[in-house]
Design an enzyme around this catalytic site. Structure first.
Site, PDB file in Angstrom:
ATOM      1  N   TYR A 156       0.728  -1.403  -0.037  1.00 55.83           N
ATOM      2  CA  TYR A 156       0.127   0.225   0.278  1.00 55.83           C
ATOM      3  C   TYR A 156       0.834   1.127  -0.220  1.00 55.83           C
ATOM      4  CZ  TYR A 156      -4.079  -2.984  -0.193  1.00 55.83           C
ATOM      5  OH  TYR A 156      -5.795  -3.244  -0.184  1.00 55.83           O
ATOM      6  N   GLU A 195      -8.630  -6.783   4.767  1.00 51.29           N
ATOM      7  CA  GLU A 195      -7.954  -8.157   3.702  1.00 51.29           C
ATOM      8  C   GLU A 195      -7.011  -9.116   5.369  1.00 51.29           C
ATOM      9  OE1 GLU A 195      -5.606  -5.385   0.426  1.00 51.29           O
ATOM     10  OE2 GLU A 195      -7.351  -5.490   0.536  1.00 51.29           O
TER      11      GLU A 195
HETATM   12  C1  HEM Z   1      -6.173   1.962  -1.617  1.00 51.01           C
HETATM   13  C2  HEM Z   1      -6.112   1.322  -2.264  1.00 51.01           C
HETATM   14  C3  HEM Z   1      -5.740   0.739  -3.753  1.00 51.01           C
HETATM   15  C4  HEM Z   1      -7.115   0.666  -4.285  1.00 51.01           C
HETATM   16  C5  HEM Z   1      -8.190   2.043  -3.904  1.00 51.01           C
HETATM   17  C6  HEM Z   1      -7.813  -0.127  -5.036  1.00 51.01           C
HETATM   18  C7  HEM Z   1      -8.370  -0.691  -5.653  1.00 51.01           C
HETATM   19  C8  HEM Z   1      -8.676  -1.427  -6.727  1.00 51.01           C
HETATM   20  C9  HEM Z   1      -9.570  -2.064  -7.107  1.00 51.01           C
HETATM   21  C10 HEM Z   1     -11.738  -0.802  -7.399  1.00 51.01           C
HETATM   22  C11 HEM Z   1      -9.512  -3.110  -8.087  1.00 51.01           C
HETATM   23  C12 HEM Z   1     -10.249  -4.207  -9.435  1.00 51.01           C
HETATM   24  C13 HEM Z   1     -11.011  -4.965  -8.651  1.00 51.01           C
HETATM   25  C14 HEM Z   1     -11.851  -5.790  -9.132  1.00 51.01           C
HETATM   26  O1  HEM Z   1     -11.817  -6.044 -10.461  1.00 51.01           O
HETATM   27  O2  HEM Z   1     -13.338  -6.052  -8.343  1.00 51.01           O
HETATM   28  C15 HEM Z   1      -8.139  -3.683  -7.158  1.00 51.01           C
HETATM   29  C16 HEM Z   1      -7.996  -4.681  -8.399  1.00 51.01           C
HETATM   30  C17 HEM Z   1      -6.249  -4.744  -8.057  1.00 51.01           C
HETATM   31  N1  HEM Z   1      -5.329  -4.633  -6.928  1.00 51.01           N
HETATM   32 FE1  HEM Z   1      -6.292  -2.687  -6.046  1.00 51.01          FE
HETATM   33  N2  HEM Z   1      -6.910  -1.300  -5.242  1.00 51.01           N
HETATM   34  C18 HEM Z   1      -5.408  -0.481  -3.783  1.00 51.01           C
HETATM   35  C19 HEM Z   1      -4.513  -1.107  -3.320  1.00 51.01           C
HETATM   36  C20 HEM Z   1      -3.816  -1.939  -3.829  1.00 51.01           C
HETATM   37  C21 HEM Z   1      -2.556  -2.460  -3.648  1.00 51.01           C
HETATM   38  C22 HEM Z   1      -1.084  -1.632  -2.874  1.00 51.01           C
HETATM   39  C23 HEM Z   1      -2.320  -3.079  -4.512  1.00 51.01           C
HETATM   40  C24 HEM Z   1      -0.496  -4.185  -4.610  1.00 51.01           C
HETATM   41  C25 HEM Z   1       0.336  -3.451  -5.250  1.00 51.01           C
HETATM   42  C26 HEM Z   1      -3.172  -3.833  -5.653  1.00 51.01           C
HETATM   43  C27 HEM Z   1      -3.096  -4.643  -7.115  1.00 51.01           C
HETATM   44  C28 HEM Z   1      -4.082  -5.126  -7.182  1.00 51.01           C
HETATM   45  C29 HEM Z   1      -4.476  -6.073  -8.614  1.00 51.01           C
HETATM   46  C30 HEM Z   1      -3.045  -7.190  -8.781  1.00 51.01           C
HETATM   47  C31 HEM Z   1      -5.736  -5.996  -8.574  1.00 51.01           C
HETATM   48  C32 HEM Z   1      -6.206  -6.544  -9.520  1.00 51.01           C
HETATM   49  C33 HEM Z   1      -5.807  -6.555 -10.894  1.00 51.01           C
HETATM   50  C34 HEM Z   1      -6.454  -6.594 -12.391  1.00 51.01           C
HETATM   51  O3  HEM Z   1      -7.420  -7.530 -12.336  1.00 51.01           O
HETATM   52  O4  HEM Z   1      -5.358  -6.146 -13.584  1.00 51.01           O
HETATM   53  N3  HEM Z   1      -3.997  -2.677  -5.254  1.00 51.01           N
HETATM   54  N4  HEM Z   1      -7.400  -2.600  -6.807  1.00 51.01           N
END
Ligand code: HEM
Ligand SMILES: Cc1cc2nc3c(=O)[nH]c(=O)nc-3n(C[C@H](O)[C@H](O)[C@H](O)COP(=O)(O)OP(=O)(O)OC[C@H]3O[C@@H](n4cnc5c(N)ncnc54)[C@H](O)[C@@H]3O)c2cc1C
Length: 396
Positions: free
Chosen positions: A95, A137
């Site tokens: 994060y 988480e």
């Molecule tokens: C407050 C911070 C964050 C927000 C608001 C956020 C938001 C989101 C959202 C909206 C999605 C799509 C969810 C879905 O498909 O239902 C997502 C997917 C994902 N997030 Fe986050 N995220 C955050 C932090 C992080 C962090 C720290 C990581 C790791 C480095 C991360 C890695 C991922 C990955 C790998 C996916 C799936 C991507 C894909 O399918 O291509 N996220 N996140």
């Protein structure tokens, strides 16, 4: 804790975010992958090319900014994203990396507007959101580790059988290499699967719905060979072509907030293409539960050669109060309950529990948008409809 000034400043800068639009998103990811290339092991790089994931992340941040003073509005979205994150094994320290690149992106793209006050407010606001995710988480990881057959981090599984289900879909049954039991799941949930294709510099992580009821020993996923030759999906093709019985892959514990609800209401399962996988888990579970609930199963696919689990579903009709309807875009000789063309709810609406049924949808986005509208037009209420998208989430 956010101060009122932080809240006001974040809200005041929403138009700035909105006007920069996808430029922010693209800049953010280019920046992050340049400085932290190890994150290419985590993110789906094809989604980066197609722009779907960047859009999802920024839609979430914008929704957060808009609701920063009434966070309970976001509970469902936070749970959904947290489930998805846990299937990638996202960790608290990541994060800080994402937060850093987000702040630097704002600074680089809007140097004049990014005053010290704006920086302070956004840093605090992002920190609050990150803390929410880290807590939720952490609880999900912990509760899965505590359950019978549960675990933390990626666990190694061996492919114990590989079976074609139709022209495009092949099932893989996975058993833990350590020989232990596996955690139960709710029908509709998915596994985060990790594979490093031979010759590749990066791991690929994808989600696959569990495609039968839980048995405590193995998991089954059913994978479609995705995309045409010139844009072949990386992992689905690799699984089909190179992962065989005896080979090992890694998986996170089952996750997901799309699952069959415990109730007595009639069930309507609606799928298209490979979107039928969670429906198989739901159907097999309903059989296991010896339910009396009336079940309707509506499925659409291109032609019979691509109709996975057709005979299996038919065989369940003796154990369930189940009515099956199928639409083929290219039909051969039509049998009872089969139609030619696109799925048409109006054609069978008198036989569906429009007022009191639970409706579960899974399929390609245009299909889901169309079917949800058809259901609403037929009088089904929005809160009767549950859905899963096989890609970055989008509200229907
Ligand atoms: C407050 C911070 C964050 C927000 C608001 C956020 C938001 C989101 C959202 C909206 C999605 C799509 C969810 C879905 O498909 O239902 C997502 C997917 C994902 N997030 Fe986050 N995220 C955050 C932090 C992080 C962090 C720290 C990581 C790791 C480095 C991360 C890695 C991922 C990955 C790998 C996916 C799936 C991507 C894909 O399918 O291509 N996220 N996140
Ligand atoms: C909750 C959930 C459950 C899922 N359950 C299942 C399941 O049960 N069964 C199943 O088969 N799948 C399922 N999926 C989808 C699965 O996770 C993968 O997304 C799918 O297998 C494709 O992965 P891939 O690596 O083959 O394709 P990727 O390499 O990730 O490519 C994704 C798509 O982009 C296309 N593409 C390739 N290059 C480009 C480009 N340059 N520009 C634009 N598009 C391009 C590809 O053709 C492909 O269709 C699920 C997804 C989710 C989120």
């Amino acid at each position: 804790m956010l101060s009122q000034t932080h809240i006001d400043t974040v809200k005041a800068t929403i138009p700035l975010l909105a006007s920069a639009g996808t430029a922010i998103t693209e800049h953010f990811y280019v920046r992050m992958f340049k400085h932290n290339p190890e994150l290419k092991n985590v993110f789906n790089m094809t989604h980066q090319k197609s722009g779907r994931q960047p859009a999802a992340l920024f839609a979430a941040i914008a929704a957060y900014a808009q609701n920063i003073d009434k966070l309970d509005v976001l509970t469902d979205a936070v749970m959904r994203i947290a489930h998805k994150h846990t299937s990638f094994n996202i960790q608290p320290e990541q994060y800080a990396i994402v937060g850093h690149h987000l702040i630097e992106t704002l600074r680089e793209l809007a140097p004049d507007d990014f005053t010290p006050e704006v920086e302070e407010a956004w840093t605090a606001a992002y920190g609050q959101l990150a803390d929410i995710f880290i807590k939720v988480e952490g609880e999900l990881y912990e509760s899965r580790a505590q359950k019978e057959g549960g675990w933390k981090d990626f666990r190694r599984f061996r492919v114990v059988s590989k079976t074609p289900e139709s022209e495009l879909v092949t099932s893989f049954v996975l058993a833990p290499v350590d020989g232990g039991p596996v955690i139960d799941y709710l029908p509709g949930q998915y596994l985060g699967v990790k594979v490093r294709p031979q010759g590749s510099d990066y791991d690929e992580i994808r989600q696959y719905s569990l495609s039968t009821s839980p048995n405590g020993k193995t998991y089954r996923i059913s994978v479609k060979r995705d995309g045409e030759v010139d844009a072949a999906g990386v992992l689905s093709h690799y699984l089909h072509d190179h992962v065989n019985e005896g080979d090992e892959i890694e998986a996170m514990p089952p996750a997901g907030d799309f699952f069959l609800q415990q109730s007595d209401a009639p069930v309507v399962l609606i799928s298209a293409g490979v979107g039928l996988t969670p429906m198989q888990a739901m159907l097999d579970t309903l059989v296991q539960q010896q339910t009396q609930r009336p079940v309707s199963y509506l499925h659409a696919c291109i032609h019979e050669g691509q109709h996975s689990f057709k005979e299996h579903v038919k065989s369940l009709q003796s154990a369930l109060n189940l009515t099956v309807y199928t639409w083929y875009e290219r039909a051969g000789e039509l049998k009872e309950g089969e139609f030619e063309g696109r799925m048409d709810i109006a054609a069978i609406k008198s036989q569906l529990p429009l007022n009191d049924g639970e409706f579960y949808l899974c399929g390609p986005l245009p299909f889901m948008l169309g079917i949800k509208q058809q259901l609403l037009d037929a009088g089904v209420a929005d809160n009767q409809i549950h859905y899963e998208l096989f890609g970055p989430h989008q509200n229907l």
